[in-house]
Design a protein around this motif. Structure first.
Motif, short mmCIF file in Angstrom:
data_model
loop_
_atom_site.label_atom_id
_atom_site.label_comp_id
_atom_site.label_asym_id
_atom_site.label_seq_id
_atom_site.Cartn_x
_atom_site.Cartn_y
_atom_site.Cartn_z
N SER A 155 -7.30 -1.67 22.88
CA SER A 155 -6.92 -1.95 21.49
C SER A 155 -5.39 -1.92 21.33
O SER A 155 -4.75 -0.88 21.50
N GLU A 156 -4.85 -3.08 21.01
CA GLU A 156 -3.41 -3.16 20.76
C GLU A 156 -3.02 -2.43 19.48
O GLU A 156 -1.93 -1.86 19.40
N THR A 157 -3.92 -2.42 18.51
CA THR A 157 -3.63 -1.72 17.25
C THR A 157 -3.46 -0.23 17.50
O THR A 157 -2.46 0.37 17.09
N VAL A 158 -4.43 0.37 18.17
CA VAL A 158 -4.35 1.81 18.44
C VAL A 158 -3.19 2.11 19.37
O VAL A 158 -2.45 3.08 19.17
N GLY A 159 -2.99 1.28 20.37
CA GLY A 159 -1.84 1.46 21.26
C GLY A 159 -0.52 1.44 20.50
O GLY A 159 0.37 2.24 20.77
N GLY A 160 -0.41 0.54 19.55
CA GLY A 160 0.80 0.47 18.72
C GLY A 160 0.97 1.70 17.85
O GLY A 160 2.09 2.20 17.67
#
Length: 176
Positions: free
Chosen positions: A50-55
Motif C-alpha cells: 500500500s503506497e498510501t500506508v507507506g506514505g
C-alpha cells in the motif's frame, strides 16, 4: 519539510473520542499538521504494498512530534495501532518526540499508557521525554486533563516552530 505535529489515532471507530482527545492535546502544541485516523486505512494496513500506508509511515517518521493515541482494549493499545506501528523499521521513529495518549473507561487502566504504549514507541526509536497521558472517557471533552498534563510536561517537549499556515489537519488520503 518535516511535519511539526502529527497525530496517529488507533481507534477502529472513525472520528472517535480518541480522535477528539488527540486533537485536544495537539492544540496545546499549536495544532496538528497531519492527522492519521487509522480507521480510514484499516483495509490497507496489512497490504504491505500500500503506497498510501507507506506514505503515512514516511510522513509520521518525518514529524518533529507525534501524538500516538489509542483507546484501552484489554489493558493495552489496539491491534489497529499495533499493525500500523509494525510498518516502521527498527529505529523508524528515531529523531521523533512521541507522546503516548490513551483513553479508557476507568482509572483502573491508567498505567497502560506508560507500561504498554510508551515502551513500544521507545523500541521504535522515538524519544518519549514525558509521562504518557491517560484520559478517562467521561472526561475526554474536559480541558482539565490535557491542561494538567501539559503544565507538567511542556518543559520536556521540544520547542516547535510556529505553524506555517493555519489549515485544517489532514491525513494523506482523507481530510480530517
Amino acid at each position: 519539510m518535516s511535519t511539526r505535529v502529527a497525530v496517529v489515532v488507533g481507534n477502529p471507530k472513525p472520528r472517535s473520542r480518541t480522535y477528539e482527545a488527540a486533537l485536544a492535546l495537539a492544540d496545546r502544541l499549536g495544532g496538528a499538521d497531519l492527522v492519521v485516523d487509522l480507521a480510514d486505512h484499516a483495509g490497507e494496513l496489512f497490504d504491505w504494498g500500500s503506497e498510501t500506508v507507506g506514505g503515512l509511515v514516511e510522513d509520521v517518521a518525518s514529524s518533529l512530534v507525534v501524538i500516538v493515541a489509542s483507546p484501552t482494549y484489554k489493558g493495552t493499545y489496539t491491534g489497529l495501532l499495533k499493525a500500523f506501528l509494525d510498518r516502521f523499521p527498527h529505529q523508524g521513529l528515531g529523531g521523533v518526540t512521541a507522546i503516548p495518549l490513551m483513553l479508557g473507561a476507568s482509572p483502573a487502566h491508567t498505567l497502560a499508557v506508560d507500561h504498554g504504549l510508551r515502551p513500544l514507541l521507545v523500541e521504535l526509536g522515538a524519544s518519549v521525554p514525558t509521562k504518557g497521558l491517560y484520559v478517562v472517557d467521561a472526561q475526554h471533552s474536559d480541558p482539565e486533563p490535557y491542561d494538567a498534563w501539559f503544565a507538567t510536561a511542556q518543559h520536556a517537549l521540544p520547542a516547535l516552530p510556529a505553524p506555517s499556515t493555519p489549515s485544517s489537519p489532514t491525513s494523506q488520503a482523507v481530510p480530517a
